[in-house]
Each structure stands twice: as structure tokens, then as C-alpha cells.
Design an enzyme around this catalytic site. Structure first.
Site, PDB file in Angstrom:
ATOM      1  N   LYS A  10     -31.107   3.322  -9.485  1.00 23.43           N
ATOM      2  CA  LYS A  10     -29.993   2.358  -9.413  1.00 23.43           C
ATOM      3  C   LYS A  10     -28.952   2.686 -10.488  1.00 23.43           C
ATOM      4  CE  LYS A  10     -31.042  -0.087 -13.366  1.00 23.43           C
ATOM      5  NZ  LYS A  10     -30.262   0.021 -14.584  1.00 23.43           N
ATOM      6  N   GLY A 100     -35.804   4.108 -13.071  1.00 25.76           N
ATOM      7  CA  GLY A 100     -36.824   4.918 -12.403  1.00 25.76           C
ATOM      8  C   GLY A 100     -38.219   4.300 -12.414  1.00 25.76           C
ATOM      9  N   SER A 103     -38.338   1.199 -10.229  1.00 29.92           N
ATOM     10  CA  SER A 103     -38.304   1.591  -8.824  1.00 29.92           C
ATOM     11  C   SER A 103     -39.676   2.095  -8.377  1.00 29.92           C
ATOM     12  CB  SER A 103     -37.242   2.676  -8.633  1.00 29.92           C
ATOM     13  OG  SER A 103     -37.292   3.186  -7.328  1.00 29.92           O
ATOM     14  N   ASP A 135     -36.035  -5.270 -13.675  1.00 32.85           N
ATOM     15  CA  ASP A 135     -35.335  -4.556 -12.596  1.00 32.85           C
ATOM     16  C   ASP A 135     -36.167  -4.433 -11.320  1.00 32.85           C
ATOM     17  OD1 ASP A 135     -32.952  -4.081 -13.882  1.00 32.85           O
ATOM     18  OD2 ASP A 135     -33.528  -2.099 -14.636  1.00 32.85           O
TER      19      ASP A 135
HETATM   20  P1  ATP Z   1     -34.928   0.132 -17.519  1.00 33.55           P
HETATM   21  O1  ATP Z   1     -33.443   0.267 -17.615  1.00 33.55           O
HETATM   22  O2  ATP Z   1     -35.440  -0.443 -16.230  1.00 33.55           O
HETATM   23  O3  ATP Z   1     -35.599  -0.460 -18.733  1.00 33.55           O
HETATM   24  P2  ATP Z   1     -34.918   2.975 -17.623  1.00 33.55           P
HETATM   25  O4  ATP Z   1     -34.348   3.364 -16.333  1.00 33.55           O
HETATM   26  O5  ATP Z   1     -33.997   3.048 -18.803  1.00 33.55           O
HETATM   27  O6  ATP Z   1     -35.547   1.555 -17.523  1.00 33.55           O
HETATM   28  P3  ATP Z   1     -37.445   4.231 -17.097  1.00 33.55           P
HETATM   29  O7  ATP Z   1     -37.225   5.608 -16.573  1.00 33.55           O
HETATM   30  O8  ATP Z   1     -37.811   3.189 -16.143  1.00 33.55           O
HETATM   31  O9  ATP Z   1     -36.185   3.818 -17.961  1.00 33.55           O
HETATM   32  O10 ATP Z   1     -38.538   4.363 -18.276  1.00 33.55           O
HETATM   33  C1  ATP Z   1     -38.729   3.396 -19.247  1.00 33.55           C
HETATM   34  C2  ATP Z   1     -40.046   3.675 -19.987  1.00 33.55           C
HETATM   35  O11 ATP Z   1     -41.133   3.421 -19.128  1.00 33.55           O
HETATM   36  C3  ATP Z   1     -40.197   5.096 -20.475  1.00 33.55           C
HETATM   37  O12 ATP Z   1     -40.442   5.044 -21.853  1.00 33.55           O
HETATM   38  C4  ATP Z   1     -41.410   5.658 -19.750  1.00 33.55           C
HETATM   39  O13 ATP Z   1     -42.263   6.377 -20.606  1.00 33.55           O
HETATM   40  C5  ATP Z   1     -42.143   4.424 -19.238  1.00 33.55           C
HETATM   41  N1  ATP Z   1     -42.727   4.576 -17.879  1.00 33.55           N
HETATM   42  C6  ATP Z   1     -43.866   4.024 -17.465  1.00 33.55           C
HETATM   43  N2  ATP Z   1     -44.092   4.299 -16.165  1.00 33.55           N
HETATM   44  C7  ATP Z   1     -43.072   5.044 -15.732  1.00 33.55           C
HETATM   45  C8  ATP Z   1     -42.753   5.626 -14.481  1.00 33.55           C
HETATM   46  N3  ATP Z   1     -43.533   5.488 -13.407  1.00 33.55           N
HETATM   47  N4  ATP Z   1     -41.591   6.296 -14.396  1.00 33.55           N
HETATM   48  C9  ATP Z   1     -40.781   6.412 -15.471  1.00 33.55           C
HETATM   49  N5  ATP Z   1     -41.057   5.890 -16.678  1.00 33.55           N
HETATM   50  C10 ATP Z   1     -42.185   5.203 -16.831  1.00 33.55           C
END
Ligand code: ATP
Length: 304
Positions: A10, A100, A103, A135
Site C-alpha cells: 500500500k 508489507g 499485508s 494496517d
Molecule cells: P507499517 O508501516 O505497517 O508499520 P512497514 O511497511 O513500515 O510497516 P513492514 O515491512 O511491515 O514495515 O515491517 C515491519 C517490521 O515487521 C519489520 O521490522 C519486520 O522485521 C517485521 N516483520 C514481521 N513479519 C514480517 C513479514 N511477514 N513481512 C515483513 N516484515 C515483517
């Protein structure tokens, strides 16, 4: 039976922090949008065990993985104790403001219902989802949506579209928790105003989206988290400036960062920017918006 499902990213067209609530959370108003960039999740039934496989070094494969947490919550809620192996092919940058992990959690709840022959009431899905992250509920809806509360009260809006998006990530991981913990004082005043009635809130957001659409949203891009995050990372300022200089119609940091997205008018303009910025060594990916209809189709036509 093995199930394969896309898990889309997103962006936030807008993100406003209205203040700090008595319970410690921040009150948000955000316009969310699903885009075409996606991870791939493969679900394979196993004997009574939850197993996560992911080669990305930033993604934990233990109980803290958000797909693991989603599986455990669903299992505890329904009493179903089947095992599953979830293979995550990561294409969405991690800790990058693209949602990510959230999602992946939403796609896991959707896939496991199919795999385990369950049908949860939407209310229960939303409750489980928001326990995992603010999210997650958005990823049950997709398209363009308004998020209020912690961002987890989500209402579908008319779809916005942008065909020529470019995502740029310079590899600066930003922890959402830290961004919120270090907000400037003007964004953390107690929420004093009474909530706008929801019907008005969605009507307001919808009309903002609709006015002169789809371009209308391009002139309304705004993210309250940009100033504090960019203040710590001047490289992000440079990326924004470079994208603007090369002809982007709009440029904004997504969520809590650090991914920057840019909107271009044409494929030519975007590919010029892509070669310029990827030449600087940054991760760049072309993308487009994904309407609610196409999002739902993609999630329901998972391959077996
Ligand atoms: P948000 O903005 O929703 O807080 P983001 O998009 O900035 O999240 P993500 O990629 O969702 O960040 O990752 C956030 C944290 O979650 C990372 O530190 C990662 O290590 C952890 N994590 C746990 N499970 C997952 C997964 N399936 N995919 C990605 N990161 C994950």
C-alpha cells in the site's frame, strides 16, 4: 492442497495525525491505496506446526513473523489446529512504509480460511486483523480507503488511479514505533476536537478524492510524518528533489517511510526517472494503483 496468494503493498496518499489519545495511541486520518507491487505467499499443509520460510534477512521466521501471528490467532480463535508451512517470497521492501508485513498477515488470514475450510464473519476478521497491526484491516478491503482511529477503522472510497507510479527506497529502514515515539510536540497534543460523524468524514474524503479525479489526489498529497523523518535522513530530501526535478507530478513519503513514491504522467517520463534513480544505486520499482475490484479478484483467484 497448496495455495499461492499475492500479498500487495500500500501507499498513503495522505496521512494526518490529529493528536495523541488518552490511551497513548495517535488519532490518524489517512487515505490508503493498494498498489501492484506484491509479495508471493505459498501455503502448504503440514502436520500440526506453523513454519515460516523467508530468505529476506530483515524478516523474522519465528513467532514474531506477522504471518505466524495471524496463523496462531486464527488457530486459537477457531480451535482449528492444522499445521501449515508459509513460504514468503519478499518483493516489498521491509520496514519501508509499504505495509508489507500487515499485508502478509491479512493474506494469511484469507488463505487459511480457504485451506482450512473456514468462513469467519467479517467482524471477527477485522478484530483479529487489528490485533496484529493497524494496517491489517485495510488489506481486507483494498483499493482506495479512508483509515481513521489508529488507521484500523477503514472505510472504502471511490477508487483513485495512477498508472505511472515509481517507488524509490534507499535502504534506510524506519521503525514505525520510533517515528511515533519521537513526533514533534505539535502533533501530539491531546485530541480535543469531537470526532466528525463518520458519514460526514467519508463524504468529505470521497469528495476530495472525486473532485477532478484522478488528478485531484495528486495535488493533495500530504504526510505529517515526512518532516520528522526527513529531518533525520537528508538522503530522502535529495530523492524527493531529484524526482521533482525529473518531472514527477507528485512526490511523497509513504506511511512512516522510508519509501518515496512519485506520480508521473507517462511511461516515458517514468522510465527516464527509473534509469536516473536506479543509476544512483537505490531500489526502484514501477507500480500502478490497484482498484478494489482487481485487488479482490487477485486474492480470490489464488492458484492451487
Ligand atoms: P507499517 O508501516 O505497517 O508499520 P512497514 O511497511 O513500515 O510497516 P513492514 O515491512 O511491515 O514495515 O515491517 C515491519 C517490521 O515487521 C519489520 O521490522 C519486520 O522485521 C517485521 N516483520 C514481521 N513479519 C514480517 C513479514 N511477514 N513481512 C515483513 N516484515 C515483517
Amino acid at each position: 492442497m497448496t495455495l499461492t496468494l499475492p500479498s500487495f503493498a500500500k501507499i498513503n496518499w495522505t496521512l494526518e495525525i490529529l493528536g495523541k489519545r488518552a490511551d497513548g495511541y495517535h488519532e490518524l486520518r489517512t487515505l490508503l491505496q493498494t498498489i501492484s507491487l506484491a509479495d508471493e505467499l505459498i501455503f502448504t499443509p503440514t502436520e500440526k506446526k506453523i513454519e515460516i520460510i523467508c530468505e529476506h534477512p530483515g524478516v523474522p521466521c519465528d513467532k514474531t513473523n506477522l504471518s505466524y501471528r495471524a496463523t496462531k490467532l486464527l488457530s486459537d480463535f477457531t480451535g482449528v489446529e492444522h499445521g501449515v508451512r508459509i513460504t514468503i517470497k519478499k518483493r516489498i521492501p521491509v520496514a519501508a512504509g509499504l505495509g508489507g508485513g500487515s499485508s502478509n498477515a491479512a493474506a494469511t488470514l484469507i488463505a487459511l480460511q480457504k485451506l482450512w475450510g473456514l468462513e469467519l464473519a467479517p467482524r471477527d476478521m477485522f478484530t483479529l486483523g487489528s490485533k496484529i497491526g493497524a494496517d491489517v484491516p485495510f488489506f481486507f478491503i483494498g483499493g482506495t480507503a479512508l483509515g481513521i482511529g489508529r488507521g484500523d477503522e477503514v472505510y472504502p472510497l471511490d477508487d483513485c488511479s495512477a498508472e505511472f507510479l515509481l517507488l524509490v527506497n534507499a535502504g534506510i529502514p524506519v521503525a514505525t514505533r520510533e517515528v511515533y515515539a519521537n513526533l514533534p510536540p505539535e502533533l501530539t497534543n491531546p485530541v480535543a476536537t469531537a470526532k466528525m460523524p463518520l458519514s460526514l468524514e467519508t463524504a468529505y474524503a470521497n469528495s476530495a478524492v472525486r473532485r477532478g479525479r484522478p488528478e485531484s489526489i495528486w495535488t493533495r498529497l500530504h504526510n505529517d510524518l515526512e518532516i520528522p523523518v526527513l529531518a533525520h535522513h537528508p538522503l530522502l530530501v535529495e530523492i524527493k528533489q531529484r524526482l521533482t526535478k525529473i518531472g514527477a507530478r507528485g512526490v511523497l513519503m509513504s506511511g512512516s517511510g522510508s519509501t518515496i513514491f512519485a506520480i508521473f504522467d507517462s511511461e516515458e517520463a517514468r522510465s527516464g526517472a527509473l534509469s536516473d534513480l536506479s543509476g544512483a544505486g537505490w531500489w526502484c520499482a514501477p507500480a500502478r494503483t490497484l482498484s478494489r475490484k482487481r485487488y479482490r479478484q487477485a486474492l480470490s483467484t489464488s492458484s492451487a
